[in-house]
Design a protein around this motif. Structure first.
Motif, PDB file in Angstrom:
ATOM      1  N   TYR A  19      14.208 -87.943  45.521  1.00 48.21           N
ATOM      2  CA  TYR A  19      13.492 -88.836  44.609  1.00 48.21           C
ATOM      3  C   TYR A  19      12.663 -87.968  43.668  1.00 48.21           C
TER       4      TYR A  19
ATOM      5  N   ASP B  71      10.897 -87.925  39.337  1.00 43.62           N
ATOM      6  CA  ASP B  71      10.742 -88.537  38.027  1.00 43.62           C
ATOM      7  C   ASP B  71      11.770 -87.877  37.112  1.00 43.62           C
TER       8      ASP B  71
ATOM      9  N   ARG C 242      17.838 -93.785  35.886  1.00 40.65           N
ATOM     10  CA  ARG C 242      17.587 -94.385  37.198  1.00 40.65           C
ATOM     11  C   ARG C 242      18.138 -93.509  38.303  1.00 40.65           C
TER      12      ARG C 242
ATOM     13  N   ASN D  13      15.364 -91.965  40.583  1.00 44.26           N
ATOM     14  CA  ASN D  13      14.084 -91.959  39.889  1.00 44.26           C
ATOM     15  C   ASN D  13      13.026 -92.671  40.739  1.00 44.26           C
ATOM     16  N   THR D  14      11.851 -92.077  40.815  1.00 43.65           N
ATOM     17  CA  THR D  14      10.763 -92.671  41.596  1.00 43.65           C
ATOM     18  C   THR D  14      10.311 -94.005  41.014  1.00 43.65           C
ATOM     19  N   SER D  15      10.701 -94.306  39.780  1.00 45.59           N
ATOM     20  CA  SER D  15      10.305 -95.575  39.159  1.00 45.59           C
ATOM     21  C   SER D  15      11.260 -96.725  39.482  1.00 45.59           C
TER      22      SER D  15
END
Length: 141
Positions: free
Chosen positions: A33, A35, A40, A55-57
């Motif tokens: 994981y 950024d 994605r 992606n951490t988001s």
């Protein structure tokens, strides 16, 4: 039967799971994981090692969808010397559509087809939370 569905059926038969994260464990794909900006997910094959970066988001409800998409690249496109990056749910790229289908078939594998028979794509989305764009690729007409 389509190529992507056959690939998913083989994975499920071999590993007895349709969970993308469990499949990564069995297939020795390292999941990380990070950024990674607008992306994605990302799949990378390097020196006989496979990596998926998420992606951490990415919201929790989409983690399996994103991981399943990247498994699609691992299974269908491993020999292609490029990094696959997923930015949208509906990409015009042939390779991205194939990976989307793998993800959708993995996500649908837990559902009894009789429970979904006759339902609209919107209704199936309401039950499964599989993105509508993915559903269109595998069951849309």
């Amino acid at each position: 039967m389509c190529y992507e569905k056959e690939a998913v059926d083989k994975l499920i038969k071999k590993y007895k799971t349709c969970d993308p994260f469990e499949l990564c464990d069995y297939m020795n794909i390292q999941v990380r994981y990070s950024d990674i900006g607008e992306y994605r997910g990302m799949y990378r094959y390097s020196k006989r090692n496979q990596f998926i970066t998420i992606n951490t988001s990415v919201p929790d409800e989409l983690l399996k969808i994103v991981c399943g998409h990247e498994i699609g690249h691992a299974v269908l496109h491993r020999g292609i010397n490029r990094i696959f990056m997923d930015t949208t749910f509906f990409s015009p790229s042939k390779y991205e559509r194939q990976a989307d289908r793998v993800s959708a078939y993995l996500a649908l594998a837990n559902w009894d087809k009789r429970d979904l028979y006759g339902l609209s794509i919107d209704e199936i989305y309401g039950l499964t939370d599989i993105p509508i764009e993915y559903l269109w690729l595998v069951i849309g007409k």
